[in-house]
Design a protein around this motif. Structure first.
Motif, PDB file in Angstrom:
ATOM      1  N   LYS A 121       0.840  -1.211   0.000  1.00  0.00           N
ATOM      2  CA  LYS A 121       0.000   0.000   0.000  1.00  0.00           C
ATOM      3  C   LYS A 121       0.873   1.258   0.000  1.00  0.00           C
ATOM      4  O   LYS A 121       0.576   2.226  -0.701  1.00  0.00           O
ATOM      5  N   ILE A 122       1.947   1.208   0.792  1.00  0.00           N
ATOM      6  CA  ILE A 122       2.863   2.350   0.841  1.00  0.00           C
ATOM      7  C   ILE A 122       3.529   2.547  -0.518  1.00  0.00           C
ATOM      8  O   ILE A 122       3.652   3.678  -1.007  1.00  0.00           O
ATOM      9  N   ASP A 123       3.954   1.437  -1.140  1.00  0.00           N
ATOM     10  CA  ASP A 123       4.576   1.523  -2.466  1.00  0.00           C
ATOM     11  C   ASP A 123       3.621   2.153  -3.475  1.00  0.00           C
ATOM     12  O   ASP A 123       4.025   2.978  -4.315  1.00  0.00           O
ATOM     13  N   LYS A 124       2.353   1.778  -3.405  1.00  0.00           N
ATOM     14  CA  LYS A 124       1.358   2.348  -4.307  1.00  0.00           C
ATOM     15  C   LYS A 124       1.218   3.847  -4.074  1.00  0.00           C
ATOM     16  O   LYS A 124       1.151   4.643  -5.027  1.00  0.00           O
ATOM     17  N   ASN A 125       1.197   4.226  -2.802  1.00  0.00           N
ATOM     18  CA  ASN A 125       1.094   5.657  -2.466  1.00  0.00           C
ATOM     19  C   ASN A 125       2.312   6.426  -2.967  1.00  0.00           C
ATOM     20  O   ASN A 125       2.193   7.551  -3.453  1.00  0.00           O
ATOM     21  N   ILE A 126       3.485   5.803  -2.841  1.00  0.00           N
ATOM     22  CA  ILE A 126       4.717   6.451  -3.308  1.00  0.00           C
ATOM     23  C   ILE A 126       4.651   6.701  -4.816  1.00  0.00           C
ATOM     24  O   ILE A 126       4.960   7.801  -5.287  1.00  0.00           O
ATOM     25  N   ILE A 127       4.216   5.688  -5.565  1.00  0.00           N
ATOM     26  CA  ILE A 127       4.119   5.834  -7.020  1.00  0.00           C
ATOM     27  C   ILE A 127       3.099   6.906  -7.390  1.00  0.00           C
ATOM     28  O   ILE A 127       3.335   7.730  -8.288  1.00  0.00           O
TER      29      ILE A 127
END
Length: 225
Positions: free
Chosen positions: A17-23
């Motif tokens: 979820k964090i990776d998605k937010n970062i992207i």
């Protein structure tokens, strides 16, 4: 083999979820950088602004309590990825691995190296390039003395210092920035040596030399992080 427990699965889901937010945030940043690029195009403003990047690293360091040089080590790639929407910079470098590593260290992945076998002849060849990354040598110093090129950044690879020279000087200076100044008194071709003490590292030194009526030339300002 790693055993996937419920706890590990939950942690990985949170990381995803964090990776998605970062992207999503990087894509949003790219859109904003694109708008900045259009504005710069209208005003003919330089694409690469090292003093702005240094300020970003400082702000993120203060926010995260991480050292600024660690922020720089990975955030340079984010900036590089976004900056390509404005332009992919062309930088003249010598044909050696240290110069190419230094280029990536300053600009990240998205930069176009223009390879020279001997950059000392650069000013004679009059290539349409606005940036040069090189160690300093007698020929380069002479070229800086007689041209409107400026030192705007530095990096170090395997204990060798490389200087980024540009047609566009840094325009914003802050406390802690390094000022590179060459004085006629300290520059003598017959006894020239590449040593850091040929330069002064503070504006205070500049004032002292002016008081002594020594001929000087400011070679550029280097933003600190």
């Amino acid at each position: 083999m790693i055993k996937i427990t419920t706890n590990l699965a939950n942690l990985r889901e949170k990381i995803d979820k964090i990776d998605k937010n970062i992207i999503e945030l990087i894509l949003e940043r790219m859109n904003l950088v694109h708008e900045v690029g259009l504005s710069k195009l209208q005003t003919n403003t330089r694409v690469y602004v090292p003093e702005r990047e240094a300020l970003i690293f400082k702000k993120l360091a203060a926010f995260s309590n991480l050292p600024a040089f660690e922020i720089q080590s990975f955030y340079t790639e984010i900036i590089s990825f976004c900056r390509k929407l404005e332009d992919t910079l062309s930088v003249a470098v010598n044909r050696d691995s240290i110069s190419l590593l230094g280029l990536k260290k300053i600009f990240g992945e998205y930069v176009k190296p223009i390879i020279f076998d001997n950059l000392n002849t650069f000013f004679i060849e009059k290539e349409n390039i606005s940036y040069i990354l090189t160690p300093l040598c007698e020929e380069m110093i002479l070229a800086l003395q007689s041209s409107n090129w400026f030192i705007i950044n530095t990096t170090e690879v395997n204990s060798e210092k490389l200087y980024l020279i540009s047609k566009y000087p840094n325009e914003i200076t802050n406390t802690g920035d390094i000022t590179y100044i060459l004085t006629k008194e300290r520059f003598n071709i017959s006894s020239y040596q590449i040593e850091e003490n040929l330069f002064f590292s503070s504006v205070e030194s500049l004032h002292l030399e002016k008081e002594r009526d020594v001929e000087i030339k400011i070679l550029g300002f280097i933003p600190s992080i």
